[in-house]
Design a protein around this motif. Structure first.
Motif, PDB file in Angstrom:
ATOM      1  N   ILE A 124       0.847  -1.206   0.000  1.00 43.30           N
ATOM      2  CA  ILE A 124       0.000   0.000   0.000  1.00 43.30           C
ATOM      3  C   ILE A 124       0.878   1.249   0.000  1.00 43.30           C
ATOM      4  O   ILE A 124       0.629   2.216  -0.725  1.00 43.30           O
ATOM      5  CB  ILE A 124      -0.937   0.007   1.235  1.00 43.30           C
ATOM      6  CG1 ILE A 124      -2.031  -1.062   1.077  1.00 43.30           C
ATOM      7  CG2 ILE A 124      -1.563   1.382   1.438  1.00 43.30           C
ATOM      8  CD1 ILE A 124      -2.876  -1.263   2.326  1.00 43.30           C
ATOM      9  N   ALA A 125       1.935   1.198   0.820  1.00 44.10           N
ATOM     10  CA  ALA A 125       2.830   2.354   0.922  1.00 44.10           C
ATOM     11  C   ALA A 125       3.597   2.582  -0.379  1.00 44.10           C
ATOM     12  O   ALA A 125       3.840   3.731  -0.764  1.00 44.10           O
ATOM     13  CB  ALA A 125       3.794   2.162   2.089  1.00 44.10           C
ATOM     14  N   VAL A 126       3.986   1.512  -1.057  1.00 52.98           N
ATOM     15  CA  VAL A 126       4.714   1.662  -2.323  1.00 52.98           C
ATOM     16  C   VAL A 126       3.812   2.314  -3.377  1.00 52.98           C
ATOM     17  O   VAL A 126       4.254   3.198  -4.124  1.00 52.98           O
ATOM     18  CB  VAL A 126       5.247   0.298  -2.818  1.00 52.98           C
ATOM     19  CG1 VAL A 126       5.836   0.447  -4.212  1.00 52.98           C
ATOM     20  CG2 VAL A 126       6.300  -0.242  -1.869  1.00 52.98           C
ATOM     21  N   VAL A 127       2.550   1.893  -3.408  1.00 47.86           N
ATOM     22  CA  VAL A 127       1.595   2.530  -4.333  1.00 47.86           C
ATOM     23  C   VAL A 127       1.447   4.007  -3.981  1.00 47.86           C
ATOM     24  O   VAL A 127       1.443   4.888  -4.862  1.00 47.86           O
ATOM     25  CB  VAL A 127       0.224   1.815  -4.272  1.00 47.86           C
ATOM     26  CG1 VAL A 127      -0.812   2.579  -5.100  1.00 47.86           C
ATOM     27  CG2 VAL A 127       0.346   0.383  -4.776  1.00 47.86           C
ATOM     28  N   ARG A 256      -6.805  -0.487   6.362  1.00 47.44           N
ATOM     29  CA  ARG A 256      -6.972   0.921   6.776  1.00 47.44           C
ATOM     30  C   ARG A 256      -5.770   1.480   7.519  1.00 47.44           C
ATOM     31  O   ARG A 256      -5.567   2.700   7.552  1.00 47.44           O
ATOM     32  CB  ARG A 256      -8.244   1.096   7.603  1.00 47.44           C
ATOM     33  CG  ARG A 256      -8.348   0.332   8.884  1.00 47.44           C
ATOM     34  CD  ARG A 256      -9.632   0.726   9.632  1.00 47.44           C
ATOM     35  NE  ARG A 256      -9.987  -0.271  10.635  1.00 47.44           N
ATOM     36  CZ  ARG A 256     -10.986  -1.135  10.531  1.00 47.44           C
ATOM     37  NH1 ARG A 256     -11.736  -1.128   9.458  1.00 47.44           N
ATOM     38  NH2 ARG A 256     -11.242  -2.001  11.484  1.00 47.44           N
ATOM     39  N   ASN A 257      -4.949   0.607   8.103  1.00 52.50           N
ATOM     40  CA  ASN A 257      -3.793   1.116   8.842  1.00 52.50           C
ATOM     41  C   ASN A 257      -2.535   1.239   7.992  1.00 52.50           C
ATOM     42  O   ASN A 257      -1.588   1.906   8.406  1.00 52.50           O
ATOM     43  CB  ASN A 257      -3.524   0.243  10.073  1.00 52.50           C
ATOM     44  CG  ASN A 257      -4.500   0.524  11.186  1.00 52.50           C
ATOM     45  OD1 ASN A 257      -4.410   1.540  11.861  1.00 52.50           O
ATOM     46  ND2 ASN A 257      -5.466  -0.369  11.380  1.00 52.50           N
ATOM     47  N   GLY A 258      -2.533   0.604   6.804  1.00 51.70           N
ATOM     48  CA  GLY A 258      -1.415   0.811   5.886  1.00 51.70           C
ATOM     49  C   GLY A 258      -1.267   2.276   5.487  1.00 51.70           C
ATOM     50  O   GLY A 258      -0.189   2.864   5.639  1.00 51.70           O
ATOM     51  N   PRO A 259      -2.349   2.928   5.021  1.00 48.37           N
ATOM     52  CA  PRO A 259      -2.245   4.357   4.680  1.00 48.37           C
ATOM     53  C   PRO A 259      -1.892   5.238   5.879  1.00 48.37           C
ATOM     54  O   PRO A 259      -1.163   6.224   5.734  1.00 48.37           O
ATOM     55  CB  PRO A 259      -3.651   4.689   4.149  1.00 48.37           C
ATOM     56  CG  PRO A 259      -4.189   3.388   3.656  1.00 48.37           C
ATOM     57  CD  PRO A 259      -3.637   2.353   4.592  1.00 48.37           C
ATOM     58  N   ILE A 260      -2.415   4.889   7.072  1.00 49.21           N
ATOM     59  CA  ILE A 260      -2.095   5.681   8.271  1.00 49.21           C
ATOM     60  C   ILE A 260      -0.595   5.636   8.549  1.00 49.21           C
ATOM     61  O   ILE A 260       0.043   6.668   8.779  1.00 49.21           O
ATOM     62  CB  ILE A 260      -2.883   5.149   9.493  1.00 49.21           C
ATOM     63  CG1 ILE A 260      -4.373   5.463   9.332  1.00 49.21           C
ATOM     64  CG2 ILE A 260      -2.354   5.767  10.792  1.00 49.21           C
ATOM     65  CD1 ILE A 260      -5.255   4.835  10.396  1.00 49.21           C
TER      66      ILE A 260
END
Length: 504
Positions: A124-127, A256-260
């Motif tokens: 998610i963070a790489v995207v 939901r916690n990946g973007p956070i």
């Protein structure tokens, strides 16, 4: 920043070159191993390996150092889950429910969901990195001392609110942590504070010594009290893979916690510890089963594991786009790549697009490699639980002392380690929450400095609280985080009274 598809494809082709794949695998493996050892975090590992990178091509060197970094995010939770001993600050939240899962015979499932959550959070963070690198770097520049101070206040308030029913103890624990963070030279006045004439304390107490002492030594001392008690039926390690029900409970917390975690990682200096603690706190507050948190709730492990790995990826954005390290580890990497001739900053994406996109693609491949590696190692790692306590505890103590010594090469740290070992023991016996103390020690110094710098710009506390829309939002979030447990408790009591009156 527009997405250049051709640049992404070119970067992917460069990434899958055999030598670059080798650096990804080597870095991921070394990071996983180092992450498991108390005190030997990714910053230490990268610092030790910098001489190896001197003869390397800059892109390959960056790939290797990045793989070590997010590999350590995977590895740090291994010892948290199995031994209740976090490798570094980012892995603390994994002890809250990961270790209870291992105690209940679910070590294999805990290690599996940890690896899966880290993978998804990282991807998610790489995207996010691909799409939002430049806009987020510009947003991070809007954070001044007042914003950073209130971000840390909000994080501490959220952690204190976790101690539901024990908020007074949580507040006391936090205050002790803040007091510990004041030891050393005052950076603004040069005054020695609470050093008791010991030169070694002039630089303060390393938060990793506090973590190792409270968690590793404290856990060993606590278990020594019951080492001679008759042992019940031997716990199994459980399945190596998770069940459908566990995945159902974990998937949304992970997503939901990946973007956070990613967004917090973008903020320079915030780091994985704040990301994982905040995610754990928020997940508990939105959970339908908050009473299970701390007792082995699988979502209580999945949420911070997704968050801290995403934060590790996010920390590269301010480093590459602005030349500002997003964490202690990226500060070490920044120094290394400058020595290799790269110039991080706004022009890096225009001047070195091949390097940037090769690096981003390496994080995709690296996360896939690490989840395979960590799941393959589950069967070996759970064997740790079969080790007799009389053998295991001395080994943990040995690793704790070795890890502590490598931090500052001073025997004074041994005394500090033992002191905090007993602090951890008494806190466990008196049922004081440890998380507020640890987080306060980690952020305390930065929190104080940002507060004092804020007072230079704003004459009073009201000015700090209303300095910008960001500070106002953080104040509101702080109030909500502290008030939510009381509101939830009041609503439950009211519902219970209503049910009782209807039953009568």
């Amino acid at each position: 920043m527009g997405i250049d598809v051709q640049a992404i494809l070119d970067g992917f082709l460069t990434t899958i070159q055999p030598m670059n794949l080798f650096w990804i695998a080597l870095g991921g493996f070394l990071g996983t191993v180092v992450g498991m050892l108390p005190g030997l975090g990714p910053a230490t590992a990268i610092a030790l390996l910098i001489p190896i990178t001197f003869g390397m091509e800059p892109t390959s060197a960056l790939i290797l150092m990045a793989a070590i970094y997010y590999g350590a995010m995977y590895g740090g939770s291994r010892s948290s889950i199995l031994l209740n001993t976090p490798g570094d600050g980012s892995a603390i939240a994994a002890t809250f429910d990961g270790y209870p899962m291992a105690q209940k015979g679910q070590a294999g499932q805990a290690l599996a969901i940890s690896a899966i959550a880290s993978l998804i959070g990282g991807l998610i963070a790489v995207v996010g990195f691909i799409v939002l690198a430049k806009p987020l770097a510009s947003f991070a520049l809007r954070f001044g001392p007042a914003e950073y101070f209130l971000l840390m206040v909000f994080t501490l308030s959220a952690i204190v609110a976790l101690a539901k029913g024990q908020m007074v103890k949580g507040f006391i624990s936090m205050c002790i942590g803040l007091m510990i963070s004041t030891v050393g030279i005052d950076l603004q006045t040069g005054v020695y504070r609470f050093t008791m004439g010991n030169v070694h304390l002039s630089e303060g107490i390393d938060f990793l010594v506090v973590i190792i002492g409270i968690y590793a030594v404290g856990e060993v001392l606590y278990n020594f009290l019951s080492i001679n008690k008759p042992v019940g039926e031997k716990k199994s390690v459980g399945k190596i893979w998770i069940t459908k029900e566990q995945w159902k409970r974990s998937k949304w917390p992970i997503i939901r916690n990946g973007p956070i975690g990613f967004l917090i990682g973008v903020l320079p200096g915030a780091g994985g510890a704040i990301a994982s603690m905040l995610s754990y706190s928020l997940e508990k507050q939105v959970s339908k089963h908050p009473e299970e948190f701390g007792e082995g709730a699988i979502e209580g492990l999945a949420a911070p594991e997704s968050s801290n790995n995403a934060a590790a990826v996010g920390a590269f954005i301010p480093m590459l786009a602005m030349g500002i390290p997003g964490s202690g580890t990226t500060a070490v990497i920044l120094g290394a790549i400058v020595m290799l001739g790269l110039k991080p900053g706004p022009l890096l994406f225009e001047n070195n697009p091949d390097m940037v996109w090769t690096f981003i693609n390496s994080m995709f491949i690296g996360n896939l490699f690490l989840v395979i590696l960590n799941i393959a190692l589950v069967g070996i790692l759970v064997k740790i639980l079969d080790t007799p306590p009389r053998v295991l505890y001395p080994v943990i103590m040995m690793l704790a002392f070795i890890g502590t010594y490598t931090l500052g090469y001073s025997t004074v740290d041994f005394l500090i380690l033992i002191i905090f070992g007993f602090v951890g023991l008494f806190m466990k016996m008196l049922n004081f929450p440890v998380a507020p103390l640890i987080l306060a020690v980690i952020v305390g110094s930065d929190m104080e400095q940002n507060f004092r710098m804020s007072l230079i710009s704003y004459p009073n506390a009201i000015g700090i609280l209303t300095a910008s829309p960001i500070t106002i939002a953080l104040v509101i979030m702080t109030i909500v985080s502290l008030g939510l447990p009381f509101l939830s408790s009041w609503l439950k009591k009211r519902k219970a009274q209503k049910n009782n009156s209807e039953a009568m």
